[in-house]
Design a protein around this motif. Structure first.
Motif, mmCIF file in Angstrom:
data_model
loop_
_atom_site.group_PDB
_atom_site.id
_atom_site.type_symbol
_atom_site.label_atom_id
_atom_site.label_comp_id
_atom_site.label_asym_id
_atom_site.label_seq_id
_atom_site.Cartn_x
_atom_site.Cartn_y
_atom_site.Cartn_z
ATOM 1 N N ARG A 126 -0.181 13.167 -6.918
ATOM 2 C CA ARG A 126 0.985 12.618 -7.365
ATOM 3 C C ARG A 126 0.734 11.278 -7.949
ATOM 4 O O ARG A 126 1.586 10.397 -8.707
ATOM 5 C CB ARG A 126 1.838 11.871 -6.085
ATOM 6 N N GLN A 127 -0.581 10.546 -8.124
ATOM 7 C CA GLN A 127 -1.132 9.656 -8.594
ATOM 8 C C GLN A 127 -1.362 9.904 -10.208
ATOM 9 O O GLN A 127 -2.149 10.700 -10.375
ATOM 10 C CB GLN A 127 -2.277 9.034 -8.154
ATOM 11 N N ILE A 151 0.839 -1.135 -0.199
ATOM 12 C CA ILE A 151 -0.095 0.038 0.090
ATOM 13 C C ILE A 151 0.854 1.136 0.143
ATOM 14 O O ILE A 151 1.817 1.527 0.827
ATOM 15 C CB ILE A 151 -0.953 -0.027 1.362
ATOM 16 N N ILE A 152 0.631 1.979 -0.875
ATOM 17 C CA ILE A 152 1.546 3.232 -1.066
ATOM 18 C C ILE A 152 0.553 4.535 -0.837
ATOM 19 O O ILE A 152 -0.504 4.632 -1.644
ATOM 20 C CB ILE A 152 2.365 3.302 -2.341
ATOM 21 N N ASN A 153 0.813 5.188 0.176
ATOM 22 C CA ASN A 153 -0.039 6.496 0.269
ATOM 23 C C ASN A 153 0.590 7.880 -0.470
ATOM 24 O O ASN A 153 1.745 7.914 -0.344
ATOM 25 C CB ASN A 153 0.094 6.709 1.963
ATOM 26 N N ALA A 154 -0.236 8.223 -1.514
ATOM 27 C CA ALA A 154 0.127 9.304 -2.389
ATOM 28 C C ALA A 154 -0.910 10.145 -2.335
ATOM 29 O O ALA A 154 -2.122 9.711 -2.246
ATOM 30 C CB ALA A 154 0.595 8.716 -3.577
ATOM 31 N N SER A 155 -0.751 11.348 -2.404
ATOM 32 C CA SER A 155 -1.606 12.079 -2.643
ATOM 33 C C SER A 155 -2.346 12.142 -3.939
ATOM 34 O O SER A 155 -1.857 11.833 -4.809
ATOM 35 C CB SER A 155 -1.186 13.846 -2.311
#
Length: 56
Positions: A47-48, A40-44
Motif C-alpha cells: 500500500r505504500q 504514524i500510519i500502519n500500512a502494508s
C-alpha cells in the motif's frame, strides 16, 4: 451594614488579586509558541507508494 460592605470589599480584593496573578503569569510566557503534530500510519508495503513529483 458594615459587615456586608466588608464582605463585598474582600471579594473585590480577591478578584483583583486573581486578575493580577493572571496578568503576571501571562507576562512570563513567551510571545510565540510552536505546535508540532505527528502521525504514524500502519500500512502494508504493497500500500505504500511514492507520490509522483510534479515539476510544473
Amino acid at each position: 451594614m458594615t459587615t456586608k460592605r466588608s464582605i463585598i470589599m474582600t471579594i473585590a480584593l480577591i478578584i483583583i488579586a486573581l486578575i493580577a496573578i493572571l496578568l503576571i503569569v501571562a507576562a512570563t510566557k513567551p510571545d510565540q509558541f510552536r505546535v508540532e503534530r505527528s502521525m504514524i500510519i500502519n500500512a502494508s508495503p504493497e500500500r505504500q507508494t511514492m507520490a509522483p513529483e510534479s515539476n510544473g
